[in-house]
Design an enzyme around this catalytic site. Structure first.
Site, PDB file in Angstrom:
ATOM      1  CB  VAL A  85     -25.786   8.444 -18.648  1.00 57.15           C
ATOM      2  CG1 VAL A  85     -25.145   7.196 -18.053  1.00 57.15           C
ATOM      3  CG2 VAL A  85     -25.820   9.566 -17.626  1.00 57.15           C
TER       4      VAL A  85
ATOM      5  CB  THR B 233     -34.222  -1.374 -22.587  1.00 59.77           C
ATOM      6  OG1 THR B 233     -33.105  -1.974 -21.925  1.00 59.77           O
ATOM      7  CG2 THR B 233     -34.820  -2.391 -23.536  1.00 59.77           C
ATOM      8  CE1 TYR B 234     -38.660  -1.033 -21.848  1.00 59.29           C
ATOM      9  CE2 TYR B 234     -36.973  -0.904 -20.160  1.00 59.29           C
ATOM     10  CZ  TYR B 234     -37.914  -1.627 -20.866  1.00 59.29           C
ATOM     11  OH  TYR B 234     -38.092  -2.941 -20.586  1.00 59.29           O
ATOM     12  N   GLY B 235     -35.022   4.471 -23.397  1.00 59.04           N
ATOM     13  CA  GLY B 235     -34.841   5.869 -23.751  1.00 59.04           C
ATOM     14  C   GLY B 235     -33.487   6.378 -23.312  1.00 59.04           C
TER      15      GLY B 235
ATOM     16  CE  LYS C 257     -35.943   4.537 -18.439  1.00 58.41           C
ATOM     17  NZ  LYS C 257     -36.117   3.362 -17.565  1.00 58.41           N
TER      18      LYS C 257
ATOM     19  CG  ASP D 198     -34.066  -7.125 -19.722  1.00 57.26           C
ATOM     20  OD1 ASP D 198     -33.409  -8.144 -20.058  1.00 57.26           O
ATOM     21  OD2 ASP D 198     -33.924  -6.020 -20.279  1.00 57.26           O
TER      22      ASP D 198
HETATM   23  N1  PVB Z   1     -27.096   4.983 -15.789  1.00 56.22           N
HETATM   24  C1  PVB Z   1     -31.649   6.041 -13.585  1.00 56.22           C
HETATM   25  N2  PVB Z   1     -30.175   6.161 -13.485  1.00 56.22           N
HETATM   26  C2  PVB Z   1     -29.267   5.698 -14.390  1.00 56.22           C
HETATM   27  N3  PVB Z   1     -29.439   4.991 -15.511  1.00 56.22           N
HETATM   28  C3  PVB Z   1     -28.339   4.647 -16.181  1.00 56.22           C
HETATM   29  C4  PVB Z   1     -26.906   5.705 -14.655  1.00 56.22           C
HETATM   30  C5  PVB Z   1     -28.027   6.063 -13.908  1.00 56.22           C
HETATM   31  N4  PVB Z   1     -28.183   6.740 -12.737  1.00 56.22           N
HETATM   32  C6  PVB Z   1     -29.499   6.778 -12.493  1.00 56.22           C
HETATM   33  N5  PVB Z   1     -25.675   6.061 -14.222  1.00 56.22           N
HETATM   34  C7  PVB Z   1     -24.484   5.844 -14.882  1.00 56.22           C
HETATM   35  C8  PVB Z   1     -23.516   6.820 -14.827  1.00 56.22           C
HETATM   36  C9  PVB Z   1     -22.277   6.681 -15.460  1.00 56.22           C
HETATM   37  C10 PVB Z   1     -22.029   5.537 -16.165  1.00 56.22           C
HETATM   38  C11 PVB Z   1     -23.001   4.545 -16.248  1.00 56.22           C
HETATM   39 CL1  PVB Z   1     -22.687   3.130 -17.150  1.00 56.22          CL
HETATM   40  C12 PVB Z   1     -24.223   4.698 -15.612  1.00 56.22           C
HETATM   41  C13 PVB Z   1     -20.713   5.327 -16.825  1.00 56.22           C
HETATM   42  O1  PVB Z   1     -20.550   5.800 -17.957  1.00 56.22           O
HETATM   43  O2  PVB Z   1     -19.839   4.680 -16.234  1.00 56.22           O
HETATM   44  N6  PVB Z   1     -28.485   3.923 -17.306  1.00 56.22           N
HETATM   45  C14 PVB Z   1     -27.337   3.440 -18.051  1.00 56.22           C
HETATM   46  C15 PVB Z   1     -27.734   3.275 -19.502  1.00 56.22           C
HETATM   47  C16 PVB Z   1     -28.263   4.571 -20.042  1.00 56.22           C
HETATM   48  C17 PVB Z   1     -26.518   2.837 -20.295  1.00 56.22           C
HETATM   49  C18 PVB Z   1     -26.873   2.135 -17.414  1.00 56.22           C
HETATM   50  O3  PVB Z   1     -27.922   1.211 -17.372  1.00 56.22           O
HETATM   51  C19 PVB Z   1     -32.162   6.643 -14.875  1.00 56.22           C
HETATM   52  C20 PVB Z   1     -32.111   4.616 -13.437  1.00 56.22           C
END
Ligand code: PVB
Length: 316
Positions: free
Chosen positions: A10, A14-16, A33, A149
């Site tokens: 995905v 900030t952490y991994g 994560k 944050d």
């Molecule tokens: N993105 C836990 N978690 C997630 N952490 C992030 C998630 C997510 N779901 C559970 N979902 C998405 C899925 C698709 C997109 C995005 Cl931005 C987020 C997309 O591409 O439209 N974390 C992301 C970062 C890794 C960038 C957003 O903060 C792990 C909490």
């Protein structure tokens, strides 16, 4: 980790790294994560243990992303040969398994700003998101946890259901927010409260409310309210809009560690920065962006603000 089928990455938080995955048994989507643990003899670092216990405690709220389980994976050392005199510490990964959400608020705002179909966010959707954000923050604060944050990238969305959930509670009680993330990505200052920028160390729940105010304005504008690129520029952005703070407005401000002499700007009309926001919305925003942290509205009181009067709260 055989229980999951890793799908695509995905992105990097900030952490991994975060991966989309499927739980084989149920066919349900999850987010993995992955955090690399720097393990010495000390075992799992306290910061990681802290995030886990906070998340377990807080993820019972509908408005905090749900932690489903935690897997500690030690890499096998079978293949290492010849055997070194002193065995190296094996690679250690911690996988936090969360419910999967399909986007974040940053991407969502971007999609409304650019592309073939730029359009404002629906005011009733902004109101829904704000209510859920305040509920989630109130929940964290009632458990004595500061997020520290909050930013659009940390707010995950279920677009179809119009649900918003808070993620990345890892910083909760760590001492300092890093200037660079573990991948050297520059950490954004746009949502940081003035007391933090001015070097206050005894800050409280007001720091999250400030961030919530900045996020509120950004949903309305589709553009950050205070897009500073250094701590100093960040303060100047704030001062130019809200006026340079005085001891009268904010007792003690000139005694904060990083206070300097700044140009004396007069406060501007906040409503002009969020032209499409209703007067009730502007009033709530102004109560979130008070200089004196003690004067800022609490997350719990925000839920009772007239801005939310027209919202059907029974569904939350
Ligand atoms: N993105 C836990 N978690 C997630 N952490 C992030 C998630 C997510 N779901 C559970 N979902 C998405 C899925 C698709 C997109 C995005 Cl931005 C987020 C997309 O591409 O439209 N974390 C992301 C970062 C890794 C960038 C957003 O903060 C792990 C909490």
């Amino acid at each position: 980790m055989d229980k999951y089928e890793k799908l695509e990455k995905v992105g990097e938080g900030t952490y991994g790294k975060v991966y989309k995955a499927m739980e084989k048994a149920s066919g349900k989507l999850v987010a993995l994560k992955k955090t690399r643990l720097e393990m010495d003899e000390e075992g799992i670092p306290p910061t990681a243990l802290r995030e886990i216990s906070l998340l377990q405690m807080l993820s019972h709220s509908l408005y905090v992303v749900r932690l489903l389980c935690v897997e500690h994976v030690l890499q096998s050392t079978d293949s290492i040969s010849p055997s070194p005199a002193v065995s190296p510490s094996p690679k250690s990964n911690l996988y936090l398994v969360f419910e999967y959400l399909d986007t974040d608020l940053k991407k969502f705002i971007d999609s409304h700003r650019k592309g073939q179909n730029p359009r404002p966010l629906d005011p009733s959707l902004i109101q829904r998101f704000m209510f859920q954000l305040c509920k989630g923050v109130a929940h964290c604060h009632s458990h004595g946890v500061l997020h520290r944050d909050l930013k659009p990238q940390n707010l995950l969305l279920d677009k179809d259901k119009g649900i918003l959930k808070i993620a990345d509670l890892g910083l909760g009680r760590a001492f300092t927010v890093p200037l660079k993330s573990y991948t050297h990505e520059i950490v954004t200052l746009w949502y940081r409260a003035p007391e933090v920028l001015l070097g206050s160390t005894h800050y409280s729940t007001g720091v999250d409310i400030w961030s919530v105010g900045c996020i509120f304005a950004e949903m309305v504008r589709r553009q950050a309210l205070f897009p500073g690129d250094s701590e100093f520029q960040q303060l100047l952005h704030i001062f130019r809009l809200l006026g340079t703070p005085t001891e009268h407005q904010w007792p003690g401000v000139t005694s904060l560690r990083d206070w300097h002499v700044y140009p004396k700007w007069e406060p501007q009309n906040l409503a002009r920065s969020v032209p499409s926001l209703s007067p009730e919305g502007v009033d709530l925003l102004s109560q979130m962006l008070k200089y004196d942290p003690a004067e800022r509205i609490s997350a719990k009181s925000a839920l009772d603000h007239p801005y939310f009067d027209s919202l059907d709260k029974s569904q939350f």
